[in-house]
Design a protein around this motif. Structure first.
Motif, mmCIF file in Angstrom:
data_model
loop_
_atom_site.group_PDB
_atom_site.id
_atom_site.type_symbol
_atom_site.label_atom_id
_atom_site.label_comp_id
_atom_site.label_asym_id
_atom_site.label_seq_id
_atom_site.Cartn_x
_atom_site.Cartn_y
_atom_site.Cartn_z
ATOM 1 N N GLN A 189 0.851 -1.188 0.000
ATOM 2 C CA GLN A 189 0.000 0.000 0.000
ATOM 3 C C GLN A 189 0.888 1.238 0.000
ATOM 4 N N ILE A 190 0.797 2.010 -1.069
ATOM 5 C CA ILE A 190 1.554 3.259 -1.173
ATOM 6 C C ILE A 190 0.531 4.395 -1.142
ATOM 7 N N SER A 191 0.608 5.240 -0.115
ATOM 8 C CA SER A 191 -0.357 6.329 0.022
ATOM 9 C C SER A 191 0.181 7.603 -0.619
ATOM 10 N N GLY A 192 -0.725 8.455 -1.049
ATOM 11 C CA GLY A 192 -0.358 9.721 -1.660
ATOM 12 C C GLY A 192 -0.566 9.697 -3.165
ATOM 13 N N GLU A 193 -0.334 10.844 -3.778
ATOM 14 C CA GLU A 193 -0.556 10.986 -5.221
ATOM 15 C C GLU A 193 0.334 10.025 -6.000
ATOM 16 N N GLY A 253 0.073 6.810 -5.720
ATOM 17 C CA GLY A 253 0.147 5.557 -4.976
ATOM 18 C C GLY A 253 -1.003 4.637 -5.330
ATOM 19 N N THR A 285 -2.768 0.389 -4.195
ATOM 20 C CA THR A 285 -2.633 -0.892 -3.505
ATOM 21 C C THR A 285 -2.386 -1.978 -4.532
ATOM 22 N N VAL A 327 3.417 -0.952 4.013
ATOM 23 C CA VAL A 327 2.773 0.355 3.879
ATOM 24 C C VAL A 327 3.842 1.440 3.865
ATOM 25 N N GLN A 328 3.680 2.371 2.912
ATOM 26 C CA GLN A 328 4.646 3.462 2.794
ATOM 27 C C GLN A 328 3.970 4.623 2.088
ATOM 28 N N ASP A 329 4.374 5.858 2.438
ATOM 29 C CA ASP A 329 3.835 6.976 1.661
ATOM 30 C C ASP A 329 4.712 7.181 0.436
#
Length: 195
Positions: free
Chosen positions: A37-41, A43, A45, A70-72
């Motif tokens: 899961q990569i969060s942010g613009e 990103g 799953t 999980v990482q931003d």
């Protein structure tokens, strides 16, 4: 005699081939899913589904994920500039999964997957002092929901992390020498096999 030496050589090759076939069969027997899961613009799953000796990235998991990474996106970019295609090794800094996802030192086997299924907890890894700045990655073991805070945080200098990945520094020695710091639940770190 020469014939005996020849036959001995053939026997050695046959034993080596048999051992390789056993290793290949063990790799092909692995079935699991790792979720990233990569969060942010930019990103998203992704599910890394392992089955029949293949790893395929997909939007949907084939199995319930037993490891979630999980990482931003900002930290992901820093990590990629730092470790590139060795990103899978970041997951557990020398523990069972890290060698499974790319180092070649110890292949992922069905027995390792069974061990991974018994693990529970969340560890945040923080690499400090790198050219790109500090960055982190969180790894959750087990099928329970992601907690608000990790159970433990493991931090070390990026240069020491690179030595761990290359096999130049043992994680236990890094911890004992003060190069790896652990905050939080030490039992979670120990069950993963970092120490």
């Amino acid at each position: 005699t020469v014939p005996r030496q020849f036959h001995s050589g053939v026997d050695k090759v046959e034993k080596a081939i048999k051992a390789l076939q056993t290793s290949l069969d063990a790799l092909r027997a692995v079935e699991m899913t790792v979720q990233v899961q990569i969060s942010g613009e930019g990103g998203g799953t992704w599910n890394l589904n392992v089955r029949d000796g293949q790893m395929v990235a997909s939007d949907t998991p084939v199995h319930e994920p037993i490891v979630t990474v999980v990482q931003d996106v900002g930290d992901w970019r820093k990590a990629m500039k730092t470790v590139g295609d060795k990103m899978g090794q970041v997951a557990v800094m020398g523990g069972g999964l890290s060698t499974s996802l790319g180092s070649g030192a110890a292949p992922l086997t069905k027995s390792k997957v069974e061990k991974l299924k018994t693990l529970a907890g969340t560890i945040k890894f923080v690499m400090t002092g790198g050219a790109e700045g500090d960055w982190g990655i969180t790894v959750k073991f087990g099928t329970t929901p992601m907690p608000a805070q990790p159970h433990a945080t493991v931090s070390c200098a990026e240069d020491d992390y690179k030595k761990i990945v290359k096999g130049e520094l043992n994680p236990q020695a890094a911890f004992m020498g003060g190069k790896m710091r652990i905050a939080g639940d030490m039992a979670v770190v120990m069950q993963v096999g970092l120490l």
